[in-house]
Design an enzyme around this catalytic site. Structure first.
Site, short mmCIF file in Angstrom:
data_model
loop_
_atom_site.label_atom_id
_atom_site.label_comp_id
_atom_site.label_asym_id
_atom_site.label_seq_id
_atom_site.Cartn_x
_atom_site.Cartn_y
_atom_site.Cartn_z
N GLU A 1 7.24 -0.33 1.95
CA GLU A 1 8.54 0.05 2.51
C GLU A 1 9.34 0.86 1.49
OE1 GLU A 1 9.59 -3.46 5.70
OE2 GLU A 1 10.28 -3.70 3.63
N ASP B 1 12.55 0.25 5.16
CA ASP B 1 12.43 -0.60 6.34
C ASP B 1 13.09 0.05 7.56
OD1 ASP B 1 11.96 -3.21 7.72
OD2 ASP B 1 14.15 -3.28 7.71
#
Length: 262
Positions: free
Chosen positions: A133, A65
């Site tokens: 992610e 992320d």
């Protein structure tokens, strides 16, 4: 080249199918396959290592992320040289939001590689987006930042993602609808008309928009926010394309104001 590929494959002979699938997705061969195995392990199927610690993709998801924010921020910054900070922030958030990453995960075939216990996976779990992610986190640990950048630029943005289309796409339908209601001084409500579970598993919410007491668009989603957004989207379409509907709302508003004055 073939000899090099053969040498690279030797350590992963038991994971040949996974190794080949990752190459098709990433465009390069992983060095440490274990990073990618962890990235593809949903928490519903977590295992423990020799020290008893749970192993799943949540830590890699956290790392990915952060890396994605930096990578996509760089791409958006260079792609829109004349845009201000607010536009760039909004464009980046549209690219890296879970639902967008989930769609990308399906397009590149990442969703078929995720290991999970299907019994407790719901539509609003964003499993595919989280895995995307985590994959970026695995690439970062395995190959470094430059490989993350090249993957996003060449494999994703050049082939699967239209940055201009994403950046200018209208997303916050509820916000636009609230602005319309405030501009025309009409009352706006979101009424929950239905909620339940699909297949006794996936929770859903269905909303109806009411403007000046008139029923407008309906929307269904796997969260209250998603349901209200979808109802707002349908209502905005009605306001834009059905002039008689808009006129009726404004006429009702005038009648209410007249009655109040009388």
């Amino acid at each position: 080249m073939n000899n090099l590929i053969d040498k690279l494959r030797l350590p992963f002979r038991n994971d040949r199918e996974l190794f080949s699938s990752l190459y098709r997705i990433l465009g390069f061969y992983p060095k440490n396959i274990d990073y990618y195995k962890t990235a593809l392990m949903h928490r519903s199927l977590a295992t423990r290592n020799e020290k008893g610690r749970l192993i799943n993709n949540e830590r890699l998801e956290f790392l990915g992320d952060a890396i994605l924010d930096a990578v996509v921020g760089d791409i958006v910054f260079r792609h829109f040289p004349n845009k201000r900070e607010g536009f760039l922030t909004n464009a980046r958030s549209k690219v890296v939001k879970r639902s967008s990453l989930g769609k990308l995960a399906k397009e590149i075939g990442l969703d078929s590689l995720i290991r999970s216990s299907n019994k407790h996976i719901s539509h609003n779990s964003y499993m595919e987006g989280n895995a995307f992610e985590a994959l970026i986190g695995a690439v970062y640990l395995d190959r470094g930042y430059s490989y993350c950048m090249e993957f996003m630029k060449k494999r994703i943005c050049s082939n699967m993602l239209n940055i201009d289309k994403v950046a200018y796409k209208e997303e916050n339908f509820k916000s636009h609808l609230l602005e319309w209601a405030q501009k025309h001084h009409v009352e706006l409500d979101f009424v929950l008309i239905n909620e339940g579970r699909e297949d006794k598993c996936n929770l859903f919410f269905e909303y109806q928009v009411e403007i000046a007491g008139m029923k407008a668009g309906k929307g269904r989603g796997y969260s209250k926010k998603e349901g209200q957004q979808n109802a707002s989207k349908e209502t905005l379409n009605m306001l834009r394309h059905d002039r008689s509907f808009t006129d009726k709302i404004l006429e009702t508003k005038k009648i209410d104001e007249c009655n109040a004055d009388c």
